[in-house]
Enzyme design. Sequence first.
Site: not given
Lengths: 336, 336
Positions: B240, B242, B266, B271, B290, B292
């Site tokens: 969680v 990077r 996540d 991204e 992404h 969380s």
Amino acid sequence: MPEKTDPPLLLVLGGDPDGPGDVPAPDLRRIAGRALVRYADETSLAGLLPAADALLVWNFTSDAPARAWSGPGRRPGWVHTASAGVDRLLSCPEIAASDTVVTNARGIFDQPIAEYTAGLVLALAKDFHGSWELQRQHRWRHRETMRVSGSRAIVVGSGPIGRAIGRTLLALGVGVELVGRRERTGDPEFGTVHAADSLHGLLPGADWVVCAAPLTPQTTGMFDARAFSRMRPGARFVNVGRGAHVVQEDLVRALLSRHLGGAALDVFADEPLPADSPLWDVPGLLVSPHMSGDTTGWRADLARQFCDNFDRWAAGEPLLNVVDKRLGYVSDRSTP
Amino acid sequence: MPEKTDPPLLLVLGGDPDGPGDVPAPDLRRIAGRALVRYADETSLAGLLPAADALLVWNFTSDAPARAWSGPGRRPGWVHTASAGVDRLLSCPEIAASDTVVTNARGIFDQPIAEYTAGLVLALAKDFHGSWELQRQHRWRHRETMRVSGSRAIVVGSGPIGRAIGRTLLALGVGVELVGRRERTGDPEFGTVHAADSLHGLLPGADWVVCAAPLTPQTTGMFDARAFSRMRPGARFVNVGRGAHVVQEDLVRALLSRHLGGAALDVFADEPLPADSPLWDVPGLLVSPHMSGDTTGWRADLARQFCDNFDRWAAGEPLLNVVDKRLGYVSDRSTP
């Protein structure tokens, strides 16, 4: 009462190491030589029952004990079931009315079911199933999800499983109201434990409603259309008790109308859930195969717990986890 | 330093209420009249930056500040990013070396990310994704799952997010070792916080390894083939932090070889994760976009936190959550 054979005859339903392998065999080495162990299956149970001094219901998904009990001959003085629920056994009026002592697996499933339930609450809050569906589709779609801390749960069932669930949710910052049969005040962990008849008054205040009650005539069908309509729009329902606590069609309607925000069922009126059950496909409904309490090593724990009780039985000492057959569960007052 | 305009000019990257709607607009009503607010997007930022006294990086997924910073003209004295991580900003050497004060959203995401991570741990332990796949197939298949209580986790990252994760896992009965940059003994919650260079020695003892570290040159790529090979067979990895903390190919290999029992990501190097990324289909890997930390109301919380800091800035008081640009995160010693 007929005299006991020496050593006593322990009849075990299911798990025959030389049998067809319905369930894994129990490890009974600890009591070797102190009991004559015979294994029964669904068809042989009735014939073997009159000779048994004690019955271990190892395959606890079987209805054979309830069916066999009313047959001719003497009945064992002790029945232990390797399950927390005793609803299958007590569905037989003759067992319920008999002098036979019934004990259960109280304690083994508390922490595993609490973890499982907390996992379901978090999974529903965080829309994990939505993420995994999107993953299947290779789609990146950010969503805002629910904060669990500060939300409110009702846990129906104030026995050790319900309490373990409540404790785990409290640890996640969830406000928890516990509902039992009768009201009790001054509970050190939960304050007031509410009476079952105040449930409908409490339902509108909860984000989560968890059923972890014993199945008794009083709790059968308690989660029906009226109960679901009292729940807050978007609230979620989790059942780790018994399928018959829930009127399944009513739950499906509450989900399809989007009154409820989701639900998770680990238990069903019919188990295994038939492949053609419509429940598999209800949007927002998570189905799992009655496994919430079954963590690695559970069968060893169940066998150990039975052997502990066997030691007491053989020594003529009071048994642990004696079910109050009138209530349908182990009452705190029946535990030493 | 050039004189401030009066009122100061606050430049906001992203969220322009009259713009194309890249992200929802921040609620800045509390500072109305006390700042001249102008919105920038990715293309206009560089041109507007020289006029800005302060920059709010509201769209924190943008690389525009790092790209724009090295251009001509003066630079704002204060940059606030609505994110916990400051790796995007500090990837620009000129920002890192400047006198500009950088503040972040420390605190907003702690509890949400802790809940999300605990949910992933429970979901992996209880094989929820397996159950949901079986549900799609209408298949009832009972499995034994893992008991979380009594298992052991390493949480890498000893800031408020890592601590909140550790605290939540502790509450579930998990043994937690926290790993930070330097060793610290006598932590009231975690005992010894271990130094990053002892991580490889700790890895074999853990069922769970959670990455919640800030992304810095020291932590980039720290979860590589060597780290995964140190992990216990069947252990699970959750990121969680990077994406760049992880050497993604190495994680995929550790999953495909079944050395690891599962993983949840996540965050990703790229991204949004492209639709043709092989990561979507790796068995045992749970992908989420992404999210969380992003619970309902998070953007309001982020705006409120910025306004709190704006009040301090306008009053000439010390700012909250000042990033130690040398370390790459808010150090406890830089917080009042």
